[in-house]
Design a protein around this motif. Structure first.
Motif, PDB file in Angstrom:
ATOM      1  N   GLY A  40     -18.657  52.788 -14.315  1.00  0.00           N
ATOM      2  CA  GLY A  40     -18.218  54.145 -14.656  1.00  0.00           C
ATOM      3  C   GLY A  40     -17.764  54.230 -16.111  1.00  0.00           C
ATOM      4  O   GLY A  40     -18.150  55.145 -16.846  1.00  0.00           O
ATOM      5  N   LEU A  41     -16.983  53.248 -16.528  1.00  0.00           N
ATOM      6  CA  LEU A  41     -16.489  53.224 -17.912  1.00  0.00           C
ATOM      7  C   LEU A  41     -17.648  53.051 -18.894  1.00  0.00           C
ATOM      8  O   LEU A  41     -17.701  53.718 -19.936  1.00  0.00           O
ATOM      9  CB  LEU A  41     -15.483  52.072 -18.068  1.00  0.00           C
ATOM     10  N   HIS A  42     -18.594  52.167 -18.546  1.00  0.00           N
ATOM     11  CA  HIS A  42     -19.740  51.888 -19.405  1.00  0.00           C
ATOM     12  C   HIS A  42     -20.559  53.173 -19.630  1.00  0.00           C
ATOM     13  O   HIS A  42     -20.962  53.475 -20.756  1.00  0.00           O
ATOM     14  CB  HIS A  42     -20.604  50.826 -18.720  1.00  0.00           C
ATOM     15  N   PHE A  43     -20.781  53.933 -18.566  1.00  0.00           N
ATOM     16  CA  PHE A  43     -21.538  55.188 -18.677  1.00  0.00           C
ATOM     17  C   PHE A  43     -20.735  56.226 -19.458  1.00  0.00           C
ATOM     18  O   PHE A  43     -21.292  56.968 -20.276  1.00  0.00           O
ATOM     19  CB  PHE A  43     -21.887  55.737 -17.285  1.00  0.00           C
ATOM     20  N   ALA A  44     -19.428  56.280 -19.185  1.00  0.00           N
ATOM     21  CA  ALA A  44     -18.582  57.265 -19.868  1.00  0.00           C
ATOM     22  C   ALA A  44     -18.555  56.980 -21.369  1.00  0.00           C
ATOM     23  O   ALA A  44     -18.561  57.897 -22.184  1.00  0.00           O
ATOM     24  CB  ALA A  44     -17.172  57.227 -19.289  1.00  0.00           C
ATOM     25  N   ALA A  45     -18.553  55.681 -21.718  1.00  0.00           N
ATOM     26  CA  ALA A  45     -18.495  55.295 -23.124  1.00  0.00           C
ATOM     27  C   ALA A  45     -19.754  55.730 -23.876  1.00  0.00           C
ATOM     28  O   ALA A  45     -19.764  55.826 -25.099  1.00  0.00           O
ATOM     29  CB  ALA A  45     -18.328  53.781 -23.234  1.00  0.00           C
ATOM     30  N   LEU A  46     -20.817  55.997 -23.129  1.00  0.00           N
ATOM     31  CA  LEU A  46     -22.094  56.370 -23.723  1.00  0.00           C
ATOM     32  C   LEU A  46     -22.168  57.856 -24.055  1.00  0.00           C
ATOM     33  O   LEU A  46     -22.940  58.275 -24.906  1.00  0.00           O
ATOM     34  CB  LEU A  46     -23.179  56.022 -22.685  1.00  0.00           C
ATOM     35  N   ARG A  47     -21.333  58.668 -23.396  1.00  0.00           N
ATOM     36  CA  ARG A  47     -21.499  60.124 -23.492  1.00  0.00           C
ATOM     37  C   ARG A  47     -21.268  60.651 -24.895  1.00  0.00           C
ATOM     38  O   ARG A  47     -22.028  61.471 -25.385  1.00  0.00           O
ATOM     39  CB  ARG A  47     -20.550  60.836 -22.512  1.00  0.00           C
ATOM     40  N   ILE A  48     -20.206  60.213 -25.539  1.00  0.00           N
ATOM     41  CA  ILE A  48     -19.872  60.810 -26.838  1.00  0.00           C
ATOM     42  C   ILE A  48     -20.766  60.271 -27.962  1.00  0.00           C
ATOM     43  O   ILE A  48     -21.372  61.064 -28.669  1.00  0.00           O
ATOM     44  CB  ILE A  48     -18.361  60.659 -27.123  1.00  0.00           C
TER      45      ILE A  48
END
Lengths: 405, 174
Positions: A208-216
């Protein structure tokens, strides 16, 4: 309370309550991916698919596996392999996927290094990814214990002994981790818990964190070009699909992803059905025996490079070198002092050489780790380990001399 | 202002309660992972030392760990250096090597070669001589000697006798 109207369809009924259209846009059709990428950008999806394969096969194995030192070995090698219909399939999927997942992780990692995808706002992607590697390593190790064969037992013995810290002699810590003087029932039970609950939970959170880190910062591209995603996506939505530098995540990018995933799955199931032996160490088909070390102990291939960094030195230096090797990749975004966040082949010769030397050296370390600890292998391994450390120490220096491209 | 200071107080009060709870939970979790009393009480092993043959390695078991017992021949005793002599366990006039059979590097079991009279650990290539002292790194020290007490022609592992205390104090074993 929000205003609800009489639903015109089932979809509308759900949409009023869960905003699925909005979610679909944010997660898929209006999540923008650059056009100038290649098949290496599909490794993330390949990893998700492999993780799902591990999860599903694991659930079926869990129905028959018995975490007891007297019955574990037979529950795997007899019950699952012979009694349970298709039990062999789940085991072979689980074993092959556990091995192949590291191959894909390493490809994913070195793709990131090559294209500079750990810099300029993408540091959190790199850090969360490296934490995932740690979590997957712990998951692989704890799973390796469960069949309670000879390799399970002795891997458990050797790896938990690492925590004694060499000359620190923290034997109390080692016994605390094992719950016994040697790996025994307490050890098997707690590593079973770690393997099926705690570490998978950590992995899910980290994904979840890995994907979230990709958004911005968004997905990187082959040229390291800084794309204005707002402007490019507007261009796309206004109809200039050809002129825009981005495409939709779903279904456009996904269709390419799934093409690569399809090829991968053919390869994967070829291994599962015809060539699963590499993931099943023959020594582990002997039940655990605390009074007999196998003639030649080596970890699974994906741990060999770091094992080879541990092996040639005396224990304290070996442990320090090992800890260095485990931790140093986390520091990559901060050790690379170059202003360029572009592909290695465009950053000048120094980093280009560094990259290919690092990749080659890790393959050499892997090969030497598999071979017995005799000359010439131990000498080659020794110098390869030294080179690994020197390369990392040199990285901040060579990259700080790099010119802005 | 009054509200925010009240909230601040409530926050701190909760923090204090949660902090105590967190520390207490960690303590309980740590203790839950400890070896069980039944494991810790795991008994003592008594060896009848008259039953061994010279230069034949026998592996006994103590607390789940392999224990090497090697009766030394007259030739082996004569060839010993002072370092090797210090490690001798003498029972009823005979000299023995008694040690925990786990490599001091990372805990594999070294194998004994009767002809070469040495131990080789297959895991990382460490070697020990027939007295259990290191012959080749990576092991950081000789094979550990378990706590023992000489009792006639018997050896009790797990009990601490004067010979063991002496070895421990002089740093021959940990």
């Amino acid at each position: 309370m929000a205003k609800f109207t009489k639903a015109t369809s089932i979809k509308d009924w759900i949409n009023q309550r869960l905003a699925i259209e909005k979610v679909e846009k944010v997660m898929g059709s209006e999540y923008w991916i650059p056009k100038n990428i290649n098949f290496l950008w599909a490794m993330g999806m390949v990893l998700v698919i492999t993780f799902v394969l591990l999860l599903v096969s694991g659930i079926f194995l869990l129905m028959y596996y018995q975490p007891n030192i007297d019955t574990a070995f037979y529950s795997v090698n007899y019950t699952i392999m012979r009694d349970v219909d298709f039990g062999w399939l789940w085991r072979h999927i689980h074993g092959v996927a556990a091995s192949v997942v590291f191959l894909i992780i390493y490809i994913h990692m070195f793709t990131g290094i090559y294209y500079g995808s750990y810099k300029k706002g993408r540091e959190m992607i790199w850090l969360s990814g490296m934490l995932l590697l740690v979590a997957f390593s712990a998951e692989a190790f704890s799973g390796y214990i469960l069949p309670w064969g000879q390799m399970s037992y002795w891997a458990g013995m050797v790896i938990t002994n690492l925590f004694s810290g060499g000359s620190l002699h923290a034997d109390g810590l080692v016994e605390w981790i094992r719950g016994d003087y040697v790996p025994a029932q307490a050890f098997l039970s707690r590593f079973f818990m770690l393997h099926v609950l705690l570490i998978p939970l950590a992995i899910l959170g980290l994904i979840g964190l890995h994907f979230a880190a990709l958004r911005i910062p968004h997905v990187n591209n082959q040229d390291g070009e800084e794309i204005d995603f707002d402007a490019e996506s507007k261009k796309y939505l206004d109809g200039d699909k050809k002129g825009s530098k981005v495409i939709r995540f779903a279904n456009d990018f996904m269709s390419k992803d799934m093409m690569v995933a399809g090829i991968y799955l053919v390869f994967f199931f070829y291994l599962v059905f015809y060539n699963y032996g590499f993931a099943m160490d023959p020594v582990n088909f002997d039940p655990a025996d605390g009074l007999k070390t196998p003639a030649h102990i080596y970890p699974e291939w994906y741990f060999l490079w770091s094992y080879e960094i541990l092996r040639p030195f005396s224990i304290d230096i070996g442990l320090i070198a090992f800890a260095f090797a485990q931790g140093i990749f986390l520091g990559l975004p901060f050790l690379d002092r170059s202003p360029n966040a572009i592909a290695a082949n465009r950053r000048g010769p120094a980093f280009m050489i560094w990259f290919w030397l690092m990749l080659t050296n890790m393959i050499v370390l892997t090969a030497m780790g598999k071979l017995p600890p005799e000359d010439p292998y131990s000498t080659i391994g020794y110098w390869a380990a030294i080179l690994f450390i020197v390369q990392w120490l040199a990285l901040p220096i060579i990259t700080s001399y790099e010119k802005k491209v | 202002m009054r509200d925010s200071s009240r909230r601040g107080f409530m926050g701190k009060a909760f923090g204090a309660v949660a902090g105590v709870g967190a520390v207490a939970s960690l303590f309980a979790m740590k203790k839950t992972w400890d070896p069980l009393p039944s494991v810790k009480a795991a008994g003592f092993t008594t060896l009848d030392m008259s039953a061994y043959n010279e230069n034949e390695l026998i592996t006994e078991k103590w607390r789940g760990k392999p224990i090497f017992v090697l009766k030394k021949s007259a030739e082996m005793i004569a060839s010993q250096t002072p370092v090797q002599q210090e490690r001798d366990v003498i029972v009823d006039g005979s000299h023995y090597m008694v040690a925990i059979g786990l490599c001091t590097h990372l805990g594999c079991i070294p194998a004994y070669n009767t002809d070469k009279k040495d131990f080789l650990c297959a895991c990382h290539g460490g070697q020990f001589d027939f007295s259990g002292a290191v012959a080749k790194v990576p092991p950081p020290r000789g094979l550990d000697i378990p706590p023992f007490k000489v009792d006639g022609n018997k050896l009790v592992l797990g009990e601490v006798g004067p010979e063991y205390t002496k070895m421990k104090e002089s740093g021959i074993t940990l």
